[in-house]
Design a protein around this motif. Structure first.
Motif, PDB file in Angstrom:
ATOM      1  N   LYS A 171       0.691   3.505   2.117  1.00  0.00           N
ATOM      2  CA  LYS A 171       1.337   3.754   3.493  1.00  0.00           C
ATOM      3  C   LYS A 171       2.547   3.013   3.787  1.00  0.00           C
ATOM      4  O   LYS A 171       3.617   3.453   4.343  1.00  0.00           O
ATOM      5  CB  LYS A 171       0.139   3.380   4.649  1.00  0.00           C
ATOM      6  CG  LYS A 171       0.528   3.739   6.007  1.00  0.00           C
ATOM      7  CD  LYS A 171      -0.444   3.415   6.836  1.00  0.00           C
ATOM      8  CE  LYS A 171      -0.141   3.732   8.170  1.00  0.00           C
ATOM      9  NZ  LYS A 171      -1.275   3.574   9.307  1.00  0.00           N
ATOM     10  N   GLN A 172       2.596   1.645   3.306  1.00  0.00           N
ATOM     11  CA  GLN A 172       3.559   0.861   3.554  1.00  0.00           C
ATOM     12  C   GLN A 172       4.958   1.315   2.806  1.00  0.00           C
ATOM     13  O   GLN A 172       6.060   1.350   3.480  1.00  0.00           O
ATOM     14  CB  GLN A 172       3.365  -0.714   3.042  1.00  0.00           C
ATOM     15  CG  GLN A 172       2.557  -1.406   4.066  1.00  0.00           C
ATOM     16  CD  GLN A 172       1.839  -2.622   3.363  1.00  0.00           C
ATOM     17  OE1 GLN A 172       1.773  -2.863   2.321  1.00  0.00           O
ATOM     18  NE2 GLN A 172       1.540  -3.629   4.258  1.00  0.00           N
TER      19      GLN A 172
ATOM     20  N   THR B  76       0.870  -1.121   0.085  1.00  0.00           N
ATOM     21  CA  THR B  76      -0.006   0.031   0.072  1.00  0.00           C
ATOM     22  C   THR B  76       0.872   1.248  -0.153  1.00  0.00           C
ATOM     23  O   THR B  76       2.243   1.213   0.077  1.00  0.00           O
ATOM     24  CB  THR B  76      -0.880   0.110   1.131  1.00  0.00           C
ATOM     25  OG1 THR B  76      -0.251   0.047   2.300  1.00  0.00           O
ATOM     26  CG2 THR B  76      -1.852  -1.168   1.398  1.00  0.00           C
TER      27      THR B  76
END
Length: 103
Positions: free
Chosen positions: A12-13, A10
């Motif tokens: 965010k990751q 993602t």
């Protein structure tokens, strides 16, 4: 029947990975300072390098998200890395003689 799984990360990751890589790169001179006097970074050096690496990582992340063609992604990413290297060299030794030179 063979099943393939692909790893999808993602946004965010990927941002967490980007900032973790910046921290690891900044840890290299921090650790080196403990063992030799040849590495002498001040807080300002760490801040500037942290900003430079963060901007580079975020720019590469933006290219990864927005550019669809793999060839263009590679070309633009290499350009970003070239700019990083030129700024780094200028700040370190002043190869171009700008007022920002480190020497």
């Amino acid at each position: 029947m063979k099943t393939e799984t692909t790893l999808k990360t993602t946004a965010k990751q990927r941002l967490i990975i980007t900032f973790a890589m910046v921290a690891v790169i900044l840890a290299i001179p921090l650790v080196a300072m403990q063992f030799t006097s040849q590495v002498d970074w001040k807080l300002f050096d760490f801040v500037i390098m942290g900003i430079l690496l963060s901007i580079t990582g975020l720019a590469i992340e933006l290219v990864t998200r927005k550019v669809k063609s793999a060839n263009w992604r590679v070309i633009i990413t290499l350009g970003i890395l070239l700019v990083l290297c030129l700024i780094w060299v200028e700040l370190a030794v002043g190869i171009f003689g700008t007022p920002f030179a480190g020497s």
